[in-house]
Motif scaffolding. Structure first.
Motif, PDB file in Angstrom:
ATOM      1  N   ALA A 239       1.032  -1.224  -0.731  1.00 56.24           N
ATOM      2  CA  ALA A 239      -0.005   0.239  -0.289  1.00 56.24           C
ATOM      3  C   ALA A 239       0.810   1.272  -0.149  1.00 56.24           C
ATOM      4  O   ALA A 239       1.014   1.734   1.234  1.00 56.24           O
ATOM      5  N   GLU A 240       1.060   1.665  -1.304  1.00 56.78           N
ATOM      6  CA  GLU A 240       2.382   2.470  -1.262  1.00 56.78           C
ATOM      7  C   GLU A 240       1.502   3.857  -0.831  1.00 56.78           C
ATOM      8  O   GLU A 240       2.539   4.379  -0.350  1.00 56.78           O
ATOM      9  N   ASP A 241       0.180   4.290   0.091  1.00 58.73           N
ATOM     10  CA  ASP A 241      -0.070   5.658   0.136  1.00 58.73           C
ATOM     11  C   ASP A 241      -0.737   5.409   1.736  1.00 58.73           C
ATOM     12  O   ASP A 241      -1.205   6.980   2.438  1.00 58.73           O
ATOM     13  N   ALA A 242      -0.558   4.808   1.905  1.00 59.85           N
ATOM     14  CA  ALA A 242       0.188   4.197   3.510  1.00 59.85           C
ATOM     15  C   ALA A 242       0.801   5.519   4.227  1.00 59.85           C
ATOM     16  O   ALA A 242       1.731   5.773   4.427  1.00 59.85           O
ATOM     17  N   HIS A 243      -0.609   5.852   5.557  1.00 54.45           N
ATOM     18  CA  HIS A 243       0.281   7.236   6.070  1.00 54.45           C
ATOM     19  C   HIS A 243      -0.711   7.227   6.803  1.00 54.45           C
ATOM     20  O   HIS A 243      -1.697   6.452   7.284  1.00 54.45           O
ATOM     21  N   VAL A 244      -0.372   8.511   8.085  1.00 51.36           N
ATOM     22  CA  VAL A 244      -0.763   8.795   9.498  1.00 51.36           C
ATOM     23  C   VAL A 244      -0.938   9.547   9.368  1.00 51.36           C
ATOM     24  O   VAL A 244       0.187  10.352   9.162  1.00 51.36           O
ATOM     25  N   THR A 245      -2.092  10.027   9.653  1.00 49.70           N
ATOM     26  CA  THR A 245      -2.754  11.797   9.217  1.00 49.70           C
ATOM     27  C   THR A 245      -2.341  11.945  10.834  1.00 49.70           C
ATOM     28  O   THR A 245      -1.496  11.664  11.748  1.00 49.70           O
ATOM     29  N   GLU A 246      -1.914  13.676  11.206  1.00 55.14           N
ATOM     30  CA  GLU A 246      -1.438  14.723  12.302  1.00 55.14           C
ATOM     31  C   GLU A 246      -2.983  14.174  13.257  1.00 55.14           C
ATOM     32  O   GLU A 246      -1.986  14.273  14.437  1.00 55.14           O
ATOM     33  N   HIS A 247      -3.924  13.208  12.799  1.00 53.58           N
ATOM     34  CA  HIS A 247      -5.197  13.437  13.649  1.00 53.58           C
ATOM     35  C   HIS A 247      -4.903  11.827  14.546  1.00 53.58           C
ATOM     36  O   HIS A 247      -5.929  10.885  15.064  1.00 53.58           O
ATOM     37  N   ALA A 248      -4.004  10.871  13.803  1.00 53.04           N
ATOM     38  CA  ALA A 248      -3.434   9.004  14.131  1.00 53.04           C
ATOM     39  C   ALA A 248      -4.497   8.460  13.262  1.00 53.04           C
ATOM     40  O   ALA A 248      -4.627   7.503  14.131  1.00 53.04           O
ATOM     41  N   TYR A 249      -4.693   9.514  12.339  1.00 57.65           N
ATOM     42  CA  TYR A 249      -5.901   7.961  11.328  1.00 57.65           C
ATOM     43  C   TYR A 249      -4.856   7.472  10.452  1.00 57.65           C
ATOM     44  O   TYR A 249      -4.035   8.201   9.935  1.00 57.65           O
ATOM     45  N   VAL A 250      -4.806   6.146  10.833  1.00 58.04           N
ATOM     46  CA  VAL A 250      -4.019   5.421   9.784  1.00 58.04           C
ATOM     47  C   VAL A 250      -4.947   5.074   7.814  1.00 58.04           C
ATOM     48  O   VAL A 250      -6.022   4.691   8.320  1.00 58.04           O
TER      49      VAL A 250
END
Length: 415
Positions: A54-65
């Motif tokens: 999943a190349e776009d996997a990221h964690v937002t500033e509010h901790a959403y994966v």
């Protein structure tokens, strides 16, 4: 469907995830995430998703994966499907330092550990479902903490599905949106999920209980915080002058229907639940959660809290009791009833895996409630866990594996 995995990858993931403390903190409910520790698991999951393609996997500033998995060949034109679970665990029981282990259960009391020389046990009298689990391996804590299957079982099952697809991309599936949310336990849930960027037409949360549960109705929910202002006077000179805030709380609580407490309700019956109270003569604060599936009955419950405060103030001749109501979520049945195909497909997936679906109203909340009202219809699936929010929590190993199979069948049907 036959499970073709040679080892329970989902079990290995679950055992790792529960050892990462992610308790949310209601005292910090004005910020998301409410606890920084939720980033610890979020970052682990994002890295694992990237390793699984999943190349776009990221964690937002509010901790959403957030991450996306491309569709299998031939399913590229199908609507994207979301799979969602939550990162946080409840703070109503100890949640740090979880030490998971597998109990090979042979019947009778399920003893998960020993604390201060006393067994931490669940009896078949209190949980008759244990009678069907003899011979199973059950993942438990050591009795000093909750386990965290709510909702790390759901997290592990979704991750195990992604791992299966990474190993065999030909497994039929539409484009998948994966999201792990913070703060579900304190009512934030999916409030800040960017639904447009998530890009899914439908979704399922994996946040239920024993395997087979399928839920598309939940409570209407609010939190009531009640303040009591007293007046402290030396008890020897108190007559006609003292106002004891602690006693005001007792009077208020007695005005709420006794039979509408959680311990006396089931099914579609709503309740008032006293979560906590602090009291001195001068001041008391009580926190309640108010729940009902029926919108009219829910409103009546809220009105009764106001009426109880008004009655006490009338008796006192002045305002010393105030009620603050915070709306939390609404019954997602208002939305999901218009998407019966989501329920039908989930039933088919369960049955294909030899699991009898149990369509039940949720006696609690789910991220799916907020998401459904925000435009993403989102029923709830089981995780396999039992006895959530306490030290007796457990999940059968077989349920972890079987729910991964169910998810595989589910996404195949959307392809």
């Amino acid at each position: 469907m036959e499970n073709t995995t040679t080892s329970p990858d989902v079990l290995e993931r679950f055992l790792r995830y529960v050892q990462i403390n992610t308790q949310s903190e209601d005292a910090n409910c004005d910020q998301v995430p409410s606890s920084a520790v939720q980033f610890d698991l979020a970052n682990v999951l994002a890295e694992e998703l990237r390793e699984l393609g999943a190349e776009d996997a990221h964690v937002t500033e509010h901790a959403y994966v957030c991450a996306h998995i491309p569709a299998s060949a031939g399913a590229e034109d199908k609507p994207a499907l979301g799979l969602i679970a939550h990162l946080d665990t409840t703070e109503v029981a100890p949640g740090a330092g979880v030490k998971p282990h597998i109990v090979h259960y042979e019947g009778g009391d399920l003893v998960c550990g020993t604390v201060d020389g006393k067994p931490v046990a669940m009896s078949t009298a209190k949980l008759p479902a244990l009678n069907d689990l003899a011979g199973e391996g059950l993942v438990c804590s050591d009795g000093t903490t909750l386990l965290g299957a709510d909702d790390k079982a759901g997290v592990a099952e979704i991750m195990a599905l992604v791992a299966r697809i990474a190993q065999d991309p030909s497994l039929p599936h539409p484009a998948l949106g994966i999201c792990f949310c913070p703060d579900e336990e304190i009512g934030h849930g999916a409030e800040l999920l960017d639904i447009e960027a998530f890009g899914c037409k439908y979704a399922y949360t994996v946040d239920g209980g024993p395997i087979g549960e399928l839920e598309w109705e939940c409570f209407n929910a609010a939190e009531a915080t009640v303040h009591f202002e007293g007046q402290s006077i030396h008890p020897g000179d108190a007559k006609g002058r003292m106002v004891n805030a602690g006693n005001l709380f007792c009077d208020f609580n007695a005005l709420l229907p006794y039979e509408q407490r959680p311990e006396y309700t089931e099914g579609y019956e709503g309740f008032y639940h006293l979560e906590g109270v602090s009291a001195t003569v001068d001041h008391a604060t009580a926190r309640y959660i108010v729940r009902d599936h029926d919108a009219a009955k829910f409103q009546q419950k809220l009105e009764l809290t106001d009426a109880a405060a008004a009655l006490l103030n009338q008796r006192l001749g002045e305002e010393r009791v105030t009620v603050e109501i915070k709306q939390q979520y609404r019954n997602m049945a208002e939305i999901v009833r218009d998407y019966p195909e989501l329920i039908d497909v989930a039933k088919e997936a369960y049955l294909a895996c030899g699991v009898e679906p149990q369509v039940l109203p949720i006696r609690g909340g789910t991220d799916g409630a907020q998401l459904s009202f925000r435009g993403l219809p989102c029923p709830n699936l089981s995780t396999g866990g039992y006895c959530y929010h306490g030290v007796n929590e457990f999940v059968p190993v077989s349920s972890l594996v079987k729910m991964t199979d169910v998810l595989q069948e589910l996404v195949a049907r959307f392809a």
